[in-house]
Design an enzyme around this catalytic site. Structure first.
Site, short mmCIF file in Angstrom:
data_model
loop_
_atom_site.label_atom_id
_atom_site.label_comp_id
_atom_site.label_asym_id
_atom_site.label_seq_id
_atom_site.Cartn_x
_atom_site.Cartn_y
_atom_site.Cartn_z
N CYS A 139 22.92 -39.71 -9.21
CA CYS A 139 22.47 -39.50 -10.58
C CYS A 139 22.26 -40.86 -11.26
O CYS A 139 22.86 -41.86 -10.87
CB CYS A 139 23.52 -38.74 -11.36
SG CYS A 139 24.03 -37.22 -10.57
N TRP A 194 21.26 -35.59 -9.44
CA TRP A 194 21.16 -35.30 -8.01
C TRP A 194 22.29 -34.32 -7.74
O TRP A 194 23.46 -34.68 -7.83
CB TRP A 194 21.33 -36.60 -7.21
CG TRP A 194 21.11 -36.49 -5.75
CD1 TRP A 194 19.91 -36.56 -5.07
CD2 TRP A 194 22.11 -36.36 -4.73
NE1 TRP A 194 20.13 -36.46 -3.73
CE2 TRP A 194 21.45 -36.34 -3.49
CE3 TRP A 194 23.50 -36.25 -4.74
CZ2 TRP A 194 22.14 -36.21 -2.28
CZ3 TRP A 194 24.18 -36.12 -3.55
CH2 TRP A 194 23.51 -36.11 -2.33
N ARG A 227 16.23 -43.71 -7.24
CA ARG A 227 17.55 -43.31 -6.75
C ARG A 227 17.56 -41.90 -6.20
O ARG A 227 18.49 -41.51 -5.51
CB ARG A 227 18.57 -43.41 -7.89
CG ARG A 227 18.76 -44.81 -8.42
CD ARG A 227 19.46 -44.80 -9.76
NE ARG A 227 20.83 -44.31 -9.64
CZ ARG A 227 21.91 -45.06 -9.80
NH1 ARG A 227 21.77 -46.32 -10.10
NH2 ARG A 227 23.10 -44.56 -9.69
N LYS A 263 15.83 -44.96 10.09
CA LYS A 263 14.67 -45.15 9.20
C LYS A 263 13.69 -44.00 9.40
O LYS A 263 13.19 -43.45 8.44
CB LYS A 263 13.93 -46.47 9.50
CG LYS A 263 14.57 -47.75 9.06
CD LYS A 263 14.77 -47.94 7.59
CE LYS A 263 16.04 -47.32 7.12
NZ LYS A 263 17.18 -48.10 6.83
N ASN A 289 27.93 -39.23 -14.06
CA ASN A 289 27.70 -39.48 -12.63
C ASN A 289 29.04 -39.35 -11.94
O ASN A 289 30.04 -39.85 -12.46
CB ASN A 289 27.24 -40.92 -12.39
CG ASN A 289 25.78 -41.11 -12.69
OD1 ASN A 289 25.12 -40.19 -13.15
ND2 ASN A 289 25.30 -42.32 -12.45
N GLY A 290 29.06 -38.76 -10.75
CA GLY A 290 30.32 -38.66 -10.01
C GLY A 290 30.72 -37.22 -9.80
O GLY A 290 29.91 -36.30 -9.94
C1 F6R Z 1 19.71 -46.03 4.82
C2 F6R Z 1 20.53 -46.31 3.67
C3 F6R Z 1 21.92 -45.83 3.67
C4 F6R Z 1 22.84 -46.93 3.11
C5 F6R Z 1 24.27 -46.39 2.93
C6 F6R Z 1 25.22 -47.46 2.47
O1 F6R Z 1 18.42 -46.53 4.68
O2 F6R Z 1 20.09 -46.91 2.73
O3 F6R Z 1 22.33 -45.41 4.92
O4 F6R Z 1 22.82 -48.00 4.00
O5 F6R Z 1 24.25 -45.35 2.00
O6 F6R Z 1 24.81 -48.01 1.27
P1 F6R Z 1 25.34 -49.41 0.77
O7 F6R Z 1 24.89 -50.43 1.73
O8 F6R Z 1 24.75 -49.56 -0.59
O9 F6R Z 1 26.84 -49.30 0.74
#
Ligand code: F6R
Length: 610
Positions: free
Chosen positions: A2, A74, A27, A487, A100-101
């Site tokens: 969110c 979300w 987001r 990806k 959020n949360g």
């Molecule tokens: C994949 C992706 C997620 C993040 C994961 C961790 O493309 O973006 O798998 O890598 O949610 O997020 P961070 O790195 O922000 O802790």
């Protein structure tokens, strides 16, 4: 997840709040809403779907206001629909809130409030919180601030909230525990965001609210206080240096595409200033380096793409510095029995610095007395504040939901860390370290991959209708295979799995038939011959073969249906180049399927709930 934007100003804030919501669209969300204080009433608009629909409602209704809160949702508790969209109101309509949360103990609180004749309209955990604040406020014994505090002291879980009260047109209260919130200040204007993207246009003077802190905006004035008690806390205003450009797509259609192209600069920015001839300077680790260099075991914890970077880090640290490394998903680390103690080094990797599981893993490591090291892209984020020390990747804001430039920057940092440990442990000669630090030519070769974009696009389009993919690599390139597969599935919704190439014989090979593409990552290194045998095994089952390689050998041409050549470099740079080729491959499959690459279904950029 969110997104929150709130503003208090002397000008009309409706438009800037909607613009802020647009900035957070990256987001991921399913509905949006806004609440605007209008002296004796609060205008309340919510829509299912795009922010544009909310904007249309705003244009039609033209609500005017100098104080407002807005939200993109979300869904966690309750379906995506208008009733479940934020802002939520209490039953009296006095209190309005965005959140959020997740409120974990919403069920007993809801039962309690129902016993007090409170009626609920939505299925959300958020409504429980706003009703609880309203319950305290409407009893008349507590003022607004005290009511918010009283309610927050009774909820468990994670939250970043902003609350309005119909009776106080100049007051806005923000509070956080777990979920991030930033307060932006400009003269007599105030902005609150779940991250800086919706407010950077208005101010660079930021306070990162800390856990259990509240900010009370009251007219031209504000204070920082605690959720736990009524105390005045210091106002730690920081000037942030993110560029507004980071939030523009420029000539690109998608942020992901722009960010793939930025990697020459982001990798260079991440390394530059941290190396000199044969030495590596990681200033962020200075205070703890005596302990870090003596570690006899290192733990790495992270989620998703950052976890894949952690696997590459393990390979590099074990290879260069001969220190054993244990890599664990943060979501597992936080609950598994841990062997971490006060002699341990725990490295947490996170692009956003706000991932709930990673933060919980850091907290656990801190509780066990470990030295915690953050590798993170966002200065001021929770990871950067909760760890003892750390190193920033210097990528600028990553907007694309599918992480790209953050991953290659994370492996650049881990590369430097592995070399620095090797230097301290005398496991590598100065000459060898110096050779590794001669990275400039390697970085330039990224250009070569980006120039092959059309070739990669043509190959990608051939496979856009496949249902399943296998990605196979060995050693350093096994995590590259995992990342390539991630990806692809994130943005194209094609099922894809990454495996160590030889492991494929132990089960996944059963999936292979004439329709199944298999992406092999094949550097000309000591596993080259072995991986060729693995390719033969797939070929004899008629699987389609796509090879990413730095070798021009004829055998690969004979085996492959399609080849993507990357220029010759060292091991580390090979995995960066192969990763970028696979990012482009996934990107063009998704574009070929006419999917919105920056807004993949069900995904959010920063996962701030467990
Ligand atoms: C994949 C992706 C997620 C993040 C994961 C961790 O493309 O973006 O798998 O890598 O949610 O997020 P961070 O790195 O922000 O802790």
């Amino acid at each position: 997840m969110c997104g929150i934007i709130a503003a208090a100003s002397n000008r009309n804030v409706g438009k800037l709040l909607v613009q802020g919501l647009h900035k957070m669209e990256y987001r991921g969300y399913d509905s949006a809403g806004i609440a605007l204080h209008q002296k004796d009433q609060i205008a309340h608009l919510r829509t299912l779907g795009k922010v544009k629909l909310l904007e249309e409602k705003m244009i039609a209704e033209k609500p005017k206001s100098k104080l407002g809160i807005a939200h993109t949702r979300w869904a966690t508790h309750g379906k995506p629909n208008q009733v479940n969209a934020h802002p939520h109101k209490d039953q009296s309509g006095n209190i309005v809130l965005v959140h959020n949360g997740i409120i974990e103990n919403y069920d007993p609180i809801k039962k309690f409030l129902r016993s007090k004749k409170v009626k609920f309209k939505s299925e959300t955990d958020t409504e429980v919180l706003v009703q609880l604040i309203g319950y305290f406020f409407n009893k008349g014994k507590l003022n607004f601030e005290q009511s918010v505090r009283a309610a927050l002291q009774r909820v468990d879980g994670a939250y970043g909230i902003v609350v309005l009260n119909k009776k106080e047109p100049d007051v806005m209260i923000a509070a956080r525990r777990g979920s991030p919130l930033v307060l932006g200040i400009k003269d007599k204007e105030f902005f609150i965001g779940s991250d800086i993207s919706p407010i950077i246009k208005h101010t660079q003077q930021i306070i990162y609210l800390e856990d259990a802190q509240m900010a009370i905006i009251d007219g031209d004035d504000y204070k920082i206080t605690s959720i736990n008690e009524d105390v005045s806390l210091p106002k730690k205003v920081e000037k942030i240096d993110f560029k507004i450009d980071d939030y523009d797509k420029g000539k690109f259609k998608y942020f992901m595409h722009k960010e793939i192209h930025e990697q020459i600069d982001t990798i260079r920015n991440t390394i530059t200033g941290r190396t000199k001839k044969d030495s590596i300077m990681l200033h962020g680790l200075l205070d703890y380096w005596p302990e870090i260099k003596q570690a006899d075991k290192i733990f790495i914890t992270a989620c998703g793409t950052s976890w894949h970077a952690g696997l590459i880090g393990k390979n590099l640290i074990e290879r260069f510095a001969e220190v054993p490394v244990h890599v664990e998903y943060a979501s597992e680390f936080r609950y598994n029995k841990t062997l971490v103690d006060n002699n341990s080094i725990v490295i947490a990797i996170s692009q956003s610095g706000e991932t709930a599981d990673t933060l919980a893993a850091i907290k656990k490591a801190n509780d066990y007395g470990a030295i915690t090291v953050g590798i993170c892209n966002v200065p001021g984020s929770s990871v950067s504040r909760e760890t003892n020390c750390g190193i920033f990747t210097r990528c600028g804001h990553e907007v694309g939901v599918a992480s790209t430039k953050a991953f290659t920057a994370q492996i650049s940092i881990l590369y430097l860390l592995a070399l620095k440990l090797a230097d301290s442990n005398d496991t590598m000669s100065k000459k060898a370290i110096k050779e590794h630090l001669d990275y400039d030519e390697g970085i330039k070769k990224i250009k070569n991959i980006l120039n092959k974009e059309n070739e990669i696009k043509k190959i990608a389009l051939k496979y856009k209708n496949a249902n399943d993919f296998l990605y196979l690599g060995r050693g350093l390139n096994f995590p590259v295979a995992l990342e390539g597969a991630l990806k692809l599935k994130e943005i194209s919704y094609i099922h894809a799995e990454g495996y160590p190439a030889a492991e494929m014989k132990h089960g996944p090979i059963a999936l292979v038939d004439k329709d199944m593409p298999n992406v092999f990552i094949v550097p000309k290194d000591k596993t080259y011959e072995k991986i060729i045998s693995n390719i033969e095994e797939i070929k004899s089952r008629k699987g389609k073969i796509i090879i990413v390689t730095d070798s021009k050998d004829k055998i690969l041409k004979d085996l492959a249906n399609d080849l993507i050549y990357v220029p010759k470099t060292n091991h580390y740079m090979f995995c960066v180049l192969a990763t970028i080729a696979l990012q482009l491959f996934a990107y063009y499959i998704a574009v070929g399927k006419k999917l919105n690459v920056d807004r993949p279904r069900n995904l959010a950029k920063s996962v701030t709930v467990e």
